[in-house]
Scaffold this motif. Structure first.
Motif, PDB file in Angstrom:
ATOM      1  N   UNK A 248      17.617 -39.093 -60.038  1.00 11.67           N
ATOM      2  CA  UNK A 248      18.778 -39.204 -60.930  1.00 11.67           C
ATOM      3  C   UNK A 248      19.386 -40.596 -60.846  1.00 11.67           C
ATOM      4  N   UNK A 249      19.541 -41.109 -59.662  1.00 11.43           N
ATOM      5  CA  UNK A 249      20.153 -42.432 -59.490  1.00 11.43           C
ATOM      6  C   UNK A 249      19.300 -43.508 -60.140  1.00 11.43           C
ATOM      7  N   UNK A 250      17.959 -43.384 -59.965  1.00 12.26           N
ATOM      8  CA  UNK A 250      17.055 -44.365 -60.576  1.00 12.26           C
ATOM      9  C   UNK A 250      17.154 -44.324 -62.092  1.00 12.26           C
ATOM     10  N   UNK A 251      17.162 -43.124 -62.649  1.00  9.20           N
ATOM     11  CA  UNK A 251      17.231 -42.984 -64.115  1.00  9.20           C
ATOM     12  C   UNK A 251      18.564 -43.507 -64.660  1.00  9.20           C
ATOM     13  N   UNK A 252      19.623 -43.261 -63.921  1.00 10.27           N
ATOM     14  CA  UNK A 252      20.935 -43.761 -64.368  1.00 10.27           C
ATOM     15  C   UNK A 252      20.931 -45.277 -64.396  1.00 10.27           C
ATOM     16  N   UNK A 253      20.346 -45.897 -63.348  1.00  6.17           N
ATOM     17  CA  UNK A 253      20.265 -47.363 -63.337  1.00  6.17           C
ATOM     18  C   UNK A 253      19.459 -47.862 -64.528  1.00  6.17           C
ATOM     19  N   UNK A 254      18.367 -47.209 -64.810  1.00  2.00           N
ATOM     20  CA  UNK A 254      17.542 -47.595 -65.954  1.00  2.00           C
ATOM     21  C   UNK A 254      18.329 -47.479 -67.261  1.00  2.00           C
ATOM     22  N   UNK A 255      19.025 -46.384 -67.417  1.00  2.00           N
ATOM     23  CA  UNK A 255      19.781 -46.155 -68.657  1.00  2.00           C
ATOM     24  C   UNK A 255      20.891 -47.182 -68.806  1.00  2.00           C
ATOM     25  N   UNK A 256      21.546 -47.494 -67.706  1.00  2.00           N
ATOM     26  CA  UNK A 256      22.609 -48.510 -67.766  1.00  2.00           C
ATOM     27  C   UNK A 256      22.048 -49.838 -68.228  1.00  2.00           C
ATOM     28  N   UNK A 257      20.880 -50.216 -67.682  1.00  2.00           N
ATOM     29  CA  UNK A 257      20.257 -51.474 -68.100  1.00  2.00           C
ATOM     30  C   UNK A 257      19.885 -51.452 -69.572  1.00  2.00           C
ATOM     31  N   UNK A 258      19.311 -50.343 -70.014  1.00  2.00           N
ATOM     32  CA  UNK A 258      18.911 -50.236 -71.426  1.00  2.00           C
ATOM     33  C   UNK A 258      20.129 -50.287 -72.341  1.00  2.00           C
ATOM     34  N   UNK A 259      21.168 -49.572 -71.974  1.00  2.00           N
ATOM     35  CA  UNK A 259      22.394 -49.588 -72.789  1.00  2.00           C
ATOM     36  C   UNK A 259      23.014 -50.975 -72.811  1.00  2.00           C
ATOM     37  N   UNK A 260      22.890 -51.680 -71.693  1.00  2.00           N
ATOM     38  CA  UNK A 260      23.393 -53.051 -71.646  1.00  2.00           C
ATOM     39  C   UNK A 260      22.700 -53.902 -72.683  1.00  2.00           C
ATOM     40  N   UNK A 261      21.350 -53.787 -72.737  1.00  2.00           N
ATOM     41  CA  UNK A 261      20.578 -54.529 -73.730  1.00  2.00           C
ATOM     42  C   UNK A 261      20.961 -54.084 -75.146  1.00  2.00           C
ATOM     43  N   UNK A 262      21.120 -52.798 -75.332  1.00  2.00           N
ATOM     44  CA  UNK A 262      21.481 -52.238 -76.655  1.00  2.00           C
ATOM     45  C   UNK A 262      22.828 -52.797 -77.134  1.00  2.00           C
ATOM     46  N   UNK A 263      23.787 -52.813 -76.244  1.00  2.00           N
ATOM     47  CA  UNK A 263      25.122 -53.304 -76.611  1.00  2.00           C
ATOM     48  C   UNK A 263      25.093 -54.794 -76.903  1.00  2.00           C
ATOM     49  N   UNK A 264      24.324 -55.560 -76.077  1.00  2.48           N
ATOM     50  CA  UNK A 264      24.222 -57.003 -76.284  1.00  2.48           C
ATOM     51  C   UNK A 264      23.635 -57.318 -77.661  1.00  2.48           C
ATOM     52  N   UNK A 265      22.639 -56.523 -78.055  1.00  2.00           N
ATOM     53  CA  UNK A 265      21.996 -56.751 -79.361  1.00  2.00           C
ATOM     54  C   UNK A 265      22.946 -56.361 -80.493  1.00  2.00           C
ATOM     55  N   UNK A 266      23.528 -55.170 -80.393  1.00  5.38           N
ATOM     56  CA  UNK A 266      24.303 -54.623 -81.504  1.00  5.38           C
ATOM     57  C   UNK A 266      25.655 -55.301 -81.697  1.00  5.38           C
ATOM     58  N   UNK A 267      26.206 -55.874 -80.641  1.00 10.03           N
ATOM     59  CA  UNK A 267      27.539 -56.469 -80.792  1.00 10.03           C
ATOM     60  C   UNK A 267      27.509 -57.710 -81.675  1.00 10.03           C
TER      61      UNK A 267
END
Length: 1457
Positions: A96-115
């Motif tokens: 769970x912790x690993x997946x959360x870290x992965x999701x946070x990184x992906x969302x970070x990239x998503x937000x950087x692109x979309x903003x």
């Protein structure tokens, strides 16, 4: 295999074997070859193996899980794989912790692109960049794009993990969930909102996020997207809800935010939102906010002092309660009870400032109930005058956005009649309110702001209801007038631009237009002269003239004295002279005219100088024309020799050198030659018109449209010249039939085929001028048969082609003929009427045009002039038929057109007065009078508002003495009815009167007097009343034998068929009059009542008693004494004890009238009879309802004394009925009936006798009933609330659609045995209200039954329902028994437990309801744990199932809800 089996097996496996088994299961899982049993085995194995044994497969599971999360391959069985990794996450916290870290990184990239794009709310970039709550996860270096679908999948995964409490403190998850609330994708936003729902406790605990939370809420609240605003409120409420007052008090960022205006501005936006949920969210937030305020502060919306916290909280609690009853669970009667409380919110020292207090009023304007909207409007208008200044505290936003849009609509301006006048109470309140708003201000800037807003509203809403606009602008004007001069000069340049738009608004009729523009002009008196100067005033007045044209000049000339005073007070003479010297050659024509109007009256010495400058002005021609057109206004200038010379030279130039003059010279120039001191007969005799005439003839042969237009303008001026020189030699040389025919034959013969759309106006002007020329020819000619024939021939060929102006002059020409010639012959009158029929048919092709009223009235005055009506008796009847047809068409058009009928009926009156014999031999005129009186005109609010506003104009702005309504329309429409009544009451011929009666009775297919189409139809009733009025008005003229025949054959039978009490009054009147005046009528009439008297039929018995008493009252002393005694002994006294209530009440009431009659006249009635009457009278006095409804007494009138025009035309009905009926009052008869006509009347006009009227106007009753003020409202009224906002804060995550808290109990109500839809609807509703957990039904389709819906309302939408068929009840009960439920029956058995305070229900209770009659079947009773019965002491031994259910469910709810 169970978990226990797996544990047992694994004990006999080595660690290596367990790893191998685990590895094989993971391998199958990763390769997606695992079946359902393998997944179950893996899940259970992970529960029993050690953490060390899990470690070696963790990396493979991580890769597998990340692959699934990142996958967007449509062929992948995504949902199964998705559920698998959720299962694995629940088994391994490290995964769970690993997946959360992965999701946070992906969302970070998503937000950087979309903003960088447009997918975030404005302002998000700064928020993203300025806030970091940790570092991106393991895969933060991800470079490829992240699709929205992938981001949504990751967020959905986070939502499930959060829901299952598998994620702990993770600031970055919270950060991205909050940030993505502002994303444009609806699904992403909703998913993030759900993540916040599950993680709100972590957000609250993270003090670093306090400011960030408020930033996100502000970002969303500022969005135009209402879905985002909704999420903002939800987030806001989640953040506050559940936190203790202490924690919120210590939250410095929160305390700082709530002290700012913006915080309360957002709450205000929520409270006035059109979205119901947002209102409820905002109200709950207010409760949480005001109870957690920790510091004293003050802003635009709230003043908070900690020492007075309890008082402040109590006031806010009252605010929330008031808001609920108006804006949420709307209740009109509760709102009215809270009137004083609502008004008290708007006070100077209230902790709730005006901008917030006004929310309660504002939300009422948007209620779904019209009655609540009207109440709110009345409430605003009743704000005490000394508090109106508080409205400026919100910069008048309430007035601008809420109040004005409502008062500018038509439906609130109801009118009613008092005496002979109409009133509009709402309009008067609007004037008083707006005037009061201005008068309660003490700062000039505030006055300026309110004035600007009112002008802005009028400019923006230019197409709104004219009377509403007039009341608003009159309120503004009145308020400015009543302010001190130091405060009221507030109109500046910005306001003038708005006022110019208001100038441009053209009202829908002449009265509204005149009043509107007069008030608009008056507003210019309140210019801020320090800022706009004299030039600003000059330009504004010139603009007014330019926009309004001739009307503008007329209004300004009437109001000029006000501006003269204003100029003298605000400007120095030298300043005005200096302005003139600097600008005189640049001033436009209108500016120059205005300058003259403002300067000359107070500076006579400048007249010569100004006159000289006019002659040198570039637009001197236009200026001269306007000066001459308003010569009485500019007499000092016009009489100057220089000006007179200029005008004379201009006219000479136009006549002698017309080719050198453009069209502008001949437009509106007829006024130039009106001054006979300049243009006298010697002048005309010395003037050669030949060149002018030749140029006109030549130009009329042109094929150029512009030339033809110029020729027409010249010809019009030429005819004006002939009119002023008509008896001079020069005029006579041109006024010949040869010139007329030549001009008519040659003009426009070369007219181009394709002319402009407005060219028809040119030809219309030509025909008008041509017909005027013939009128002048008639003045100098002998009007014989030959002359008339030429006129008739010319008009018959040309009048049809003319427009308004041409037809009007054609009518005037015909009028000249009949006034100046010998009496018309029959043939001449037929020819004349034929021409008029042609004109009329053309006028009525598309109904009469409103702005052509002068033509319509001129036509009527000619068609029904005395000379023509005198010829209508010709033997063939052709003329009378034509006139009758015209008259009936005029009546038809008179339904919605003013002035037509008053004009026509005045013509008939003149004919009756001058040729009575001819009038009474013209039977067709009697028929027309019947049709006219039978017509129900359009009498809507707009028509009445014209009278009301016209009256205001007369009081405030009219200095001419004549009423504006009469100046525009002539006499009011009621005048034609008054004159018809007077004409009918003046008829002396019994033959003529009898023809009118028989015309009505024999044309029942038209009038429906005897056989109404709809007896209860109000319009039909009104029309029958009018027909009966016509008959009563002429009853004195009808021969006695004819009257007896009509009464016995028609009216006595009709009395027994007529259902309208008002119509029966007139029929009874006719019968009573006949009984009194026609001796043989008694037996014939009373024979009709015999059977009904014997059978005690209430309606006819009371009619008999009333008619008898009406007649007896009018007998001589001896006869009255004898007849009254017989009547009392035989009928009235016995009827006072009748078993028929109506007869008894009526007879007792009639005694109240008989007693005074006997005593006042000292009638010879036996004492025993009188004592009986007195006993009845005294008993009546003691009754509680005495005087409330006295049917007998109230329905008595006088047969002869009330036989007046006033009595017949509504006066008697007002004495006998509390219903509103139209009436013509004494004042109207006195005003509109001519003195000559009054002398001919056979009936008196009569008195109004208002003191005897039973009626009060329903409009006024309604107005009085609904009116209220803050001073007389109830204080401290207990107010009902249903939402319970203060006592229970809204839980956004556990609410029904209305926001009510859904904290349901475990109770199951089993209604599967109940089958009646109304009972089931009631049980559903009460179960929902009392919080039951589940309701069972035999058939779910019952929800659609109308009887179920009527009782349940919408409870079935919120109440959990389950279908349990009757045959499945026992099985359902047993399953619930296994789940720990106690089975209880609501039934009377020999072992039932009484429902009382000692009975304790288990928390898990299932209550079985029996069938409506049979109760609970024995098979079900056998399965129950116990039964409960409700104690009963009445005779009936059972309750309705709804009632019984309510009692037992309520008893349970008291213990467990």
């Amino acid at each position: 295999m169970s978990v226990g089996s797996i544990r047992l097996v694994t004990q006999y496996l080595s660690s290596q074997e367990r790893k191998r088994l685990l590895n094989d299961l993971v391998e199958n899982h990763v390769l997606q070859k695992a079946d359902e049993s393998s997944e179950v085995l893996l899940s259970e194995l992970l529960d029993v193996v050690s953490e060390d044994e899990k470690e070696f497969i963790l990396a493979r599971l991580q890769l597998f899980a990340i692959k699934v999360l990142n996958s967007h391959n449509d062929e992948t069985p995504e949902m199964n794989a998705f559920s698998s990794i959720l299962m694995l996450s629940r088994k391994s916290s490290k995964l769970t912790a690993t997946l959360v870290d992965h999701i946070v990184g992906t969302l970070s990239r998503f937000v950087e692109i979309e903003k960088e794009g447009l997918n975030f709310e404005s302002g998000s970039n700064e928020l993203i960049d300025s806030n970091t709550f940790g570092k991106p996860g393991l895969f933060g270096s991800l470079q490829e794009d992240v699709p929205t679908a992938m981001a949504l999948r990751l967020l959905s995964f986070i939502e499930v993990l959060s829901r299952d409490a598998l994620i702990g403190h993770q600031p970055m998850i919270d950060f991205y969930a909050c940030i993505l609330l502002g994303f444009e994708d609806d699904k992403v936003r909703e998913c993030c909102s759900q993540i916040i729902r599950w993680r709100i406790s972590f957000i609250k605990e993270n003090s670093d996020m306090n400011s960030f939370v408020w930033d996100v809420i502000q970002l969303l609240m500022n969005s135009p997207n209402q879905k985002k605003v909704n999420l903002a409120f939800v987030f806001w409420l989640r953040y506050l809800n559940g936190q203790s007052i202490q924690s919120l008090s210590l939250n410095s960022e929160y305390q700082e935010a709530l002290q700012k205006d913006q915080y309360w501005l957002y709450l205000k936006a929520g409270l006035i939102s059109k979205v119901h949920e947002q209102r409820k969210y905002a109200l709950s937030i207010i409760k949480l906010t005001v109870t957690s305020i920790a510091k004293s502060f003050e802003n635009s919306f709230i003043k908070w002092e900690i020492p007075f916290k309890d008082q402040n909280v109590a006031l806010w609690r009252k605010f929330c309660t008031l808001y609920e009853i108006i804006g949420l669970d709307t209740s009109l009667h509760q709102a009215k009870a809270a009137t004083r409380d609502i008004i008290s919110m708007l006070t100077e020292d209230s902790t709730i400032r005006a901008p917030f207090a006004l929310i309660i009023l504002s939300i009422g304007f948007h209620a779904s109930m019209e009655s609540v909207r009207k109440f709110s409007l009345e409430l605003v208008l009743s704000i005490p005058s000394n508090r109106l200044h508080l409205l400026q505290e919100d910069n008048y936003e309430f007035l601008k956005t809420t109040f004005f849009p409502f008062i500018l609509t038509a439906n609130y301006y109801s009118t009613f009649r008092t005496d002979s006048e109409y009133e509009c109470p709402f309009g008067d309140k609007v004037i008083k309110f707006l005037s009061g708003c201005l008068q309660d201000l003490s700062e000039k800037e505030h006055v300026r702001r309110l004035t600007h807003i009112i002008l802005e509203m009028l400019a923006i809403n230019r197409m709104t209801f004219d009377p509403a606009r007039l009341y608003v602008v009159q309120g503004l004007l009145q308020g400015l007038y009543r302010l001190q001069s130091s405060l009221n000069h507030v109109i500046v340049k910005e306001d003038l631009s708005l006022l110019y738009k208001v100038f441009e608004r053209v009202a829908e009729n002449e009265i509204f237009q005149l009043m509107t523009q007069t008030i608009n002009l008056r507003l210019l008196l309140f210019l801020d002269f320090d800022r706009v100067g004299f030039q600003g005033l000059l330009q504004a007045l010139a603009k007014f003239l330019r926009i309004n044209g001739a009307l503008g000049y007329t209004i300004l000339s009437d109001q000029i004295d006000f501006f003269l005073d204003s100029v003298s007070k605000n400007f120095q003479k030298q300043e005005l002279l200096a302005f003139y010297e600097d600008n005189k050659n640049q001033l436009s024509m209108e500016n120059f005219i205005v300058y003259l109007a403002l300067i000359v009256p107070n500076n006579k010495s400048m007249v010569s100088l100004l006159a000289t400058d006019i002659s040198q002005h570039p637009q001197s021609c236009k200026i001269l024309i306007q000066l001459r057109a308003h010569a009485s206004w500019f007499s000092d200038i016009v009489n100057e020799p220089v000006i007179s010379s200029e005008i004379k030279q201009l006219v000479c130039k136009m006549i002698t050198h017309p080719s050198s003059c453009s069209e502008i010279y001949f437009e509106n120039t007829n006024c130039l030659i009106k001054d006979t001191s300049i243009f006298s007969h010697p002048f005309w005799n010395n003037t050669d018109l030949n060149n002018f005439w030749i140029s006109i003839l030549t130009e009329f042969e042109s094929s150029n449209e512009g030339t033809l237009t110029l020729a027409t303008a010249k010809f019009d001026f030429f005819v004006e010249v002939l009119q002023h020189s008509v008896f001079s030699d020069v005029a006579e040389s041109f006024l010949t039939w040869e010139n007329v025919f030549n001009l008519g034959a040659t003009s426009f013969k070369n007219q181009p085929k394709n002319t402009s759309t407005a060219f028809y106006k040119v030809k219309d002007q030509f025909y008008g001028s041509l017909f005027r020329m013939i009128q002048l020819l008639a003045k100098i000619s002998r009007i014989d048969g030959t002359f008339k024939e030429k006129v008739y021939n010319l008009l018959s060929h040309n009048a049809f082609f003319a427009g308004f102006y041409g037809k009007l002059e054609a009518i005037n020409l015909l009028q000249v003929l009949i006034q100046t010639s010998d009496p018309l012959t029959t043939d001449e009158s037929l020819s004349l009427v034929q021409i008029m029929e042609l004109i009329w048919d053309d006028l009525t092709v598309d109904r009469l045009i409103l702005n052509q009223r002068p033509l319509h009235l001129a036509f009527i005055e000619l068609a029904f002039s005395v000379p023509i009506l005198s010829c209508s008796l010709e033997a063939s009847g052709r003329l009378s038929q034509s006139l009758r047809r015209l008259a009936l068409q005029i009546i038809d058009n008179g339904y919605g057109r003013k002035s037509l009928l008053p004009t026509m009926i005045n013509c008939f009156s003149s004919f009756q007065l001058r040729h009575n014999d001819g009038f009474e031999n013209s039977f067709w005129l009697g028929e027309v009078l019947v049709y006219g009186f039978f017509l129900q005109q359009l009498n809507n609010n707009l028509c009445r508002l014209e009278l009301i506003l016209g009256s205001i104009y007369d009081q405030e702005f009219n200095f001419d003495g004549d009423r504006i309504y009469e100046r525009v329309y002539g006499a009011e429409e009621v005048s034609f009815r008054a004159n018809i009544a007077a004409i009918l009451a003046s008829i002396k011929s019994s033959v003529f009167a009898l023809h009118i009666w028989r015309f009505i009775l024999t044309n029942d297919s038209i009038f429906h007097l005897q056989t109404p189409v709809k007896r209860n139809d109000g319009v039909e009733e009104w029309k029958r009343i009018q027909l009966l009025c016509v008959m009563v008005l002429t009853i004195k003229t009808i021969g006695k034998s004819d009257l007896l025949t009509l009464v016995t054959e028609v009216f006595a039978p009709l009395l027994f068929k007529e259902t309208s009490p008002l119509c029966r009054v007139y029929i009874e009147w006719i019968l009573s009059y006949t009984l009194l005046n026609v001796t043989p009528s008694k037996e014939a009439i009373l024979a009709y009542f015999k059977d009904d008297i014997d059978n005690q039929q209430p309606t006819y018995m009371t009619t008999f008693e009333r008619i008898s008493y009406l007649v007896i009252k009018k007998l001589d002393f001896e006869s009255e004494s004898q007849e009254l005694t017989n009547f009392l002994v035989n009928y009235l006294i016995p009827s006072c004890s009748s078993n028929r209530a109506l007869i008894r009440h009526f007879s007792v009431s009639l005694v109240c009238s008989v007693i005074p009659e006997i005593k006042n006249k000292n009638l010879n009635v036996p004492k025993a009879v009188v004592r009986s009457l007195e006993n009845i009278y005294n008993m009546a006095l003691k009754s509680e309802g005495f005087g409330t409804y006295r049917s007998g007494d109230a329905l008595i009138w006088d047969i002869t004394e009330d036989l007046t025009l006033v009595g017949i035309c509504g006066g008697v009905l007002l004495k006998v009925s509390d219903r509103y009926t139209e009436f013509i009052c004494q004042k109207e008869f006195a005003k509109y009936v001519s003195e000559e006509q009054k002398e001919k009347l056979l009936l008196p006009i009569g008195q109004d006798q208002r003191e005897q009227w039973v009626h009060r106007s329903p409009e006024k009753q309604k107005s009085n009933k609904s009116s209220f003020s803050a001073s007389n409202a109830d204080i401290g009224t207990l107010l009902q609330t249903k939402s319970g906002t203060w006592s229970t804060v809204m839980d956004v995550d556990e609410t029904n659609k209305n926001g009510h808290v859904r904290k349901r109990s475990d109770l199951i109500v089993m209604a599967s045995l109940v089958d009646k839809p109304p009972n089931l609807g009631g049980i559903c509703r009460l179960s929902d209200v009392l919080g039951a957990g589940l309701l069972t039904l035999d058939d779910m389709r019952v929800k659609e039954h109308i009887q179920f819906k009527n009782v349940a309302v919408t409870a079935d939408k919120w109440m959990p329902l389950e279908e349990v068929k009757k045959e499945n009840i026992i099985g359902f009960m047993l399953r619930k028994k296994k789940q720990g439920y106690t089975l209880i029956g609501l039934e009377q058995t020999d072992d039932s437990v009484e429902l009382n305070s000692e009975l304790k229900f288990p928390k898990k209770s299932l209550i079985v309801l029996g069938m409506e009659k049979e109760g609970i079947p024995s098979s079900i009773l056998a399965e129950l744990d116990f039964c409960v019965e409700i104690k009963q002491v009445g005779v009936i031994r059972s309750m309705n199932i709804q009632t019984a259910t309510a009692v037992i469910v309520h008893a349970y709810a008291i213990q467990h809800c």
